[in-house]
Design an enzyme around this catalytic site. Structure first.
Site, PDB file in Angstrom:
ATOM      1  N   GLU A  61      -0.619   4.809  -0.456  1.00  0.00           N
ATOM      2  CA  GLU A  61      -1.436   6.007  -0.689  1.00  0.00           C
ATOM      3  C   GLU A  61      -0.591   7.256  -0.542  1.00  0.00           C
ATOM      4  O   GLU A  61       0.198   7.379   0.391  1.00  0.00           O
ATOM      5  CB  GLU A  61      -2.613   6.042   0.298  1.00  0.00           C
ATOM      6  CG  GLU A  61      -3.729   5.118  -0.119  1.00  0.00           C
ATOM      7  CD  GLU A  61      -4.969   5.255   0.744  1.00  0.00           C
ATOM      8  OE1 GLU A  61      -4.988   6.100   1.660  1.00  0.00           O
ATOM      9  OE2 GLU A  61      -5.927   4.513   0.483  1.00  0.00           O
ATOM     10  N   ASP A  99      -7.301  12.871 -24.790  1.00  0.00           N
ATOM     11  CA  ASP A  99      -7.306  11.473 -24.359  1.00  0.00           C
ATOM     12  C   ASP A  99      -6.709  10.677 -25.516  1.00  0.00           C
ATOM     13  O   ASP A  99      -7.388  10.358 -26.485  1.00  0.00           O
ATOM     14  CB  ASP A  99      -8.748  11.041 -24.061  1.00  0.00           C
ATOM     15  CG  ASP A  99      -8.848   9.568 -23.667  1.00  0.00           C
ATOM     16  OD1 ASP A  99      -7.845   8.839 -23.784  1.00  0.00           O
ATOM     17  OD2 ASP A  99      -9.951   9.152 -23.261  1.00  0.00           O
ATOM     18  N   TYR A 148       0.849  -1.194   0.000  1.00  0.00           N
ATOM     19  CA  TYR A 148       0.000   0.000   0.000  1.00  0.00           C
ATOM     20  C   TYR A 148       0.878   1.235   0.000  1.00  0.00           C
ATOM     21  O   TYR A 148       1.856   1.297   0.742  1.00  0.00           O
ATOM     22  CB  TYR A 148      -0.908   0.037   1.238  1.00  0.00           C
ATOM     23  CG  TYR A 148      -2.352  -0.084   0.845  1.00  0.00           C
ATOM     24  CD1 TYR A 148      -2.965   0.952   0.141  1.00  0.00           C
ATOM     25  CD2 TYR A 148      -3.093  -1.228   1.121  1.00  0.00           C
ATOM     26  CE1 TYR A 148      -4.284   0.844  -0.275  1.00  0.00           C
ATOM     27  CE2 TYR A 148      -4.410  -1.337   0.714  1.00  0.00           C
ATOM     28  CZ  TYR A 148      -5.009  -0.299   0.013  1.00  0.00           C
ATOM     29  OH  TYR A 148      -6.302  -0.410  -0.395  1.00  0.00           O
ATOM     30  N   THR A 202      -4.362   5.406 -21.760  1.00  0.00           N
ATOM     31  CA  THR A 202      -4.165   4.062 -21.225  1.00  0.00           C
ATOM     32  C   THR A 202      -2.726   3.654 -21.547  1.00  0.00           C
ATOM     33  O   THR A 202      -2.095   4.250 -22.419  1.00  0.00           O
ATOM     34  CB  THR A 202      -5.106   3.049 -21.891  1.00  0.00           C
ATOM     35  OG1 THR A 202      -4.997   3.205 -23.313  1.00  0.00           O
ATOM     36  CG2 THR A 202      -6.551   3.270 -21.472  1.00  0.00           C
ATOM     37  N   LYS A 219      -2.585  -0.190 -24.727  1.00  0.00           N
ATOM     38  CA  LYS A 219      -3.009  -0.283 -26.136  1.00  0.00           C
ATOM     39  C   LYS A 219      -1.767  -0.226 -27.028  1.00  0.00           C
ATOM     40  O   LYS A 219      -0.903  -1.072 -26.887  1.00  0.00           O
ATOM     41  CB  LYS A 219      -4.066   0.775 -26.420  1.00  0.00           C
ATOM     42  CG  LYS A 219      -5.322   0.535 -25.556  1.00  0.00           C
ATOM     43  CD  LYS A 219      -6.423   1.550 -25.751  1.00  0.00           C
ATOM     44  CE  LYS A 219      -7.566   1.254 -24.789  1.00  0.00           C
ATOM     45  NZ  LYS A 219      -8.611   2.299 -24.823  1.00  0.00           N
ATOM     46  N   ARG A 251      -2.067  -3.196 -18.190  1.00  0.00           N
ATOM     47  CA  ARG A 251      -3.363  -2.520 -18.092  1.00  0.00           C
ATOM     48  C   ARG A 251      -3.197  -1.394 -17.083  1.00  0.00           C
ATOM     49  O   ARG A 251      -2.721  -1.599 -15.969  1.00  0.00           O
ATOM     50  CB  ARG A 251      -4.451  -3.470 -17.591  1.00  0.00           C
ATOM     51  CG  ARG A 251      -4.686  -4.649 -18.466  1.00  0.00           C
ATOM     52  CD  ARG A 251      -6.086  -5.183 -18.330  1.00  0.00           C
ATOM     53  NE  ARG A 251      -6.995  -4.399 -19.121  1.00  0.00           N
ATOM     54  CZ  ARG A 251      -7.096  -4.484 -20.458  1.00  0.00           C
ATOM     55  NH1 ARG A 251      -6.351  -5.323 -21.147  1.00  0.00           N
ATOM     56  NH2 ARG A 251      -7.938  -3.723 -21.105  1.00  0.00           N
TER      57      ARG A 251
HETATM   58  C1  LIG Z   1      -9.642   2.598 -23.984  1.00  0.00           C
HETATM   59  C2  LIG Z   1     -10.042   4.018 -23.793  1.00  0.00           C
HETATM   60  C3  LIG Z   1     -10.415   4.502 -22.530  1.00  0.00           C
HETATM   61  C4  LIG Z   1     -10.662   3.623 -21.334  1.00  0.00           C
HETATM   62  O1  LIG Z   1      -9.681   2.861 -20.868  1.00  0.00           O
HETATM   63  P1  LIG Z   1      -9.978   1.704 -19.791  1.00  0.00           P
HETATM   64  O2  LIG Z   1      -8.627   1.356 -19.320  1.00  0.00           O
HETATM   65  O3  LIG Z   1     -10.692   0.632 -20.538  1.00  0.00           O
HETATM   66  O4  LIG Z   1     -10.834   2.304 -18.730  1.00  0.00           O
HETATM   67  C5  LIG Z   1     -10.675   5.853 -22.407  1.00  0.00           C
HETATM   68  N1  LIG Z   1     -10.593   6.672 -23.466  1.00  0.00           N
HETATM   69  C6  LIG Z   1     -10.278   6.241 -24.703  1.00  0.00           C
HETATM   70  C7  LIG Z   1     -10.206   7.206 -25.830  1.00  0.00           C
HETATM   71  C8  LIG Z   1      -9.997   4.892 -24.896  1.00  0.00           C
HETATM   72  O5  LIG Z   1      -9.697   4.471 -26.123  1.00  0.00           O
END
Ligand SMILES: *Cc1c(COP(=O)(O)O)cnc(C)c1O
Length: 416
Positions: free
Chosen positions: A53, A197, A51, A223, A226, A232
Site C-alpha cells: 500500500e 478512456d 503487500y 485497461t 485489450k 488484466r
Molecule cells: C473494458 C472497458 C472498461 C472496463 O474495464 P474492466 O477492466 O472490465 O473493468 C472501461 N471503459 C472502457 C471504455 C472499456 O472498454
C-alpha cells in the site's frame, strides 16, 4: 505433470479445457487478446504474495525495496510509451481506474458528460445500474442518426448548456476514430476536464494506429488487457498538474494494496509495446478490420457507420433479419466467438440486441492478415445467412477448427 494437475486436478482440468478452447476457436471479441508468455509468467510470479500500500518510496509496509524498483520501472515505461508526464500503474481494472478519476476530480452529484451507453459508451460512463450513474449526474451525448458518428456539434451544445466538471471521451463499441483534439477544445471552452478512456484502443494509440489523446486530455484511463496485450488491469495517465490528485484518487481513494504481480506484467507489456514490431502489429489490426469489414459488406451485411477506422466492427443483424443474440449463438456454434451488442437507436432490448460486435486484435496476435480475414468473413456470412442450418454450422465449425490450429497462439502454443 504440473504441480497444479497433481494437487488440484479439478482446477487443472478446467484450465486445460479453456486452453484448448482458446486454440481451437476464432477469438473475435473486440476487447480480448492473447498475452505473451512473458506477460503470463510475470502475472504468475511471487509478487502475488506482497503487500505494498502506498507508492514507491512511501509504503505502509516493510520489505518493499523490490516493489519500489518494479513499480518505478512500470511507471517509467508507461510514461515513455504514451508520452505523458505522469502514470499510475495501480488500477486493478478499467472500472476502478475510472472510479479513481471521478473520486479525484469531482464530488457526488456533480455533472459529467459521457457517451450514451446503448450507442457504445461504457457502464462506468454513467449507467444507472453502475456506481457512476448513481453517484454522479451523467449527461449522455449520442451519435448522429444518419452517419452513426459522434455528433460533435451536440457534444459542444450539451457541454455549454450543462457545464460538466468532466467530459468523458472513449467507448466500448464505437468503430470510428475519436477526435480527441475536438473534445479537448470543447472541454476547455466549457470549463470541463477532459478524461479519455482509451481502454479499447490503447494498443492502437501505443502503436501509432490511432491518434493519441496525450496533449488533449487532462487524464487518460485505459485497461491493459485489450489491444495493448498486457495482463488484466489498468493504467491512469495525466498531466503533471493533476498527478497528486490522481494518485490520491487511486490510493487511498478507491483501492487498497496494489496488485504487484499485475504491475510486473504491465511493465513487461509496456516494453513489448515499445518495440518497433508493435507498430506493425497495431497497423495490421486496423488493416485486418478493414479487410473483414469489406468482406462482410460484400456479403450483404450492414455495418454501423458503414465501416471501421479501428479494431472493431459493429454488424447490424437486421440486415440478415436476425437478432444479435441469435447471431452470437449461431457463430459460437461454428467456433467463432463474438458478442452481441446494441446498435445506435436499437429497437431490441440490451439482452437480445440487434448488433454483433467483433474485433481483430486476437486474430492478429496469431499472425493472421488480410487474406485470412477474407476467409473468416466468408464463414461469418455463411453462418449468419443460415443461422438455423445445422449442416452449415457443423461444416464451418470443422473448417474453422482446422484453420485455427494452423496459427500459433502467443503464450499458449507459441513460446513467445
Ligand atoms: C473494458 C472497458 C472498461 C472496463 O474495464 P474492466 O477492466 O472490465 O473493468 C472501461 N471503459 C472502457 C471504455 C472499456 O472498454
Amino acid at each position: 505433470m504440473s504441480v497444479l494437475s497433481r494437487l488440484d486436478p479439478a482446477v487443472a482440468r478446467i484450465i486445460e479445457s479453456e486452453r484448448g478452447r482458446q486454440v481451437d476457436s476464432l477469438e473475435m471479441i473486440a476487447s480480448e487478446n492473447y498475452a505473451s508468455a512473458a506477460v503470463l509468467e510475470a502475472t504468475g510470479s511471487v509478487f502475488t504474495n506482497k503487500y505494498a500500500e502506498g507508492y514507491p518510496g512511501k509504503r505502509y509496509y516493510a520489505g518493499n525495496q523490490f516493489s519500489d524498483e518494479l513499480e518505478t520501472l512500470a511507471i517509467d515505461r508507461a510514461k515513455e510509451l504514451f508520452g505523458v508526464d505522469h502514470a499510475n500503474v495501480q488500477p486493478t481494472s478499467g472500472a476502478e481506474a475510472n472510479m479513481a478519476v471521478y473520486q479525484a476530480f469531482v464530488n457526488p452529484g456533480d455533472t459529467i458528460m459521457g457517451m450514451e451507453l446503448s450507442q457504445g459508451g461504457h457502464l462506468t460512463h454513467g449507467s444507472p445500474v453502475n456506481y457512476s450513474g448513481r453517484l454522479y449526474n451523467f449527461v449522455p451525448y449520442t451519435v448522429d442518426r444518419e452517419s452513426e458518428v459522434i455528433d460533435m456539434e451536440q457534444v459542444r451544445r450539451l457541454a455549454m448548456e450543462n457545464r460538466p466538471r468532466i467530459i468523458v471521451a472513449g467507448a466500448t463499441a464505437y468503430p470510428r476514430a475519436i477526435d480527441f483534439a475536438a473534445f479537448g477544445e470543447i472541454a476547455r471552452e466549457s470549463g470541463a476536464l477532459l478524461m479519455v478512456d482509451m481502454s479499447h484502443i490503447a494498443g492502437l494509440v501505443a502503436g501509432g494506429a490511432h491518434a493519441t489523446p496525450a496533449g488533449h486530455a487532462d487524464v487518460i484511463t485505459t485497461t491493459t488487457h485489450k489491444t495493448l496485450r498486457g495482463p488484466r488491469g489498468a493504467l491512469a495517465l495525466c498531466k503533471a498538474e493533476h498527478a497528486d490528485a490522481l494518485d490520491r484518487g487511486v490510493f487511498p481513494g478507491t483501492q487498497g494494496g496494489p496488485h504487484l504481480h499485475s504491475i510486473a506484467a504491465k511493465a513487461v507489456a509496456f516494453a513489448e509495446a515499445l518495440k518497433p514490431e508493435f507498430k506493425t502489429y497495431a497497423r495490421q489490426i486496423v488493416a485486418n478490420a478493414a479487410a473483414l469489414s469489406a468482406e462482410l459488406q460484400a456479403g450483404g451485411l450492414r455495418l454501423v457507420s458503414g465501416g471501421t477506422d479501428n479494431h472493431l466492427l459493429l454488424l447490424d443483424c437486421n440486415s440478415v433479419g436476425i437478432s444479435g443474440l441469435k447471431a452470437q449463438n449461431a457463430l459460437q456454434g461454428a467456433g467463432i466467438i463474438t458478442n452481441r451488442n446494441t446498435i445506435p437507436y436499437d429497437q431490441r432490448s440490451a439482452y437480445v440486441t440487434s448488433g454483433l460486435r467483433m474485433g481483430t486484435p486476437a486474430l492478429t496476435s496469431r499472425g493472421m492478415k488480410e487474406d485470412e480475414m477474407r476467409r473468416v468473413g466468408k464463414w461469418i456470412v455463411r453462418v449468419l445467412k443460415d443461422p438455423d442450418g445445422d449442416g452449415v454450422r457443423e461444416a464451418v465449425r470443422a473448417e474453422v477448427a482446422e484453420f485455427a490450429r494452423a496459427y500459433p497462439v502467443p503464450g499458449i502454443t507459441d513460446a513467445e
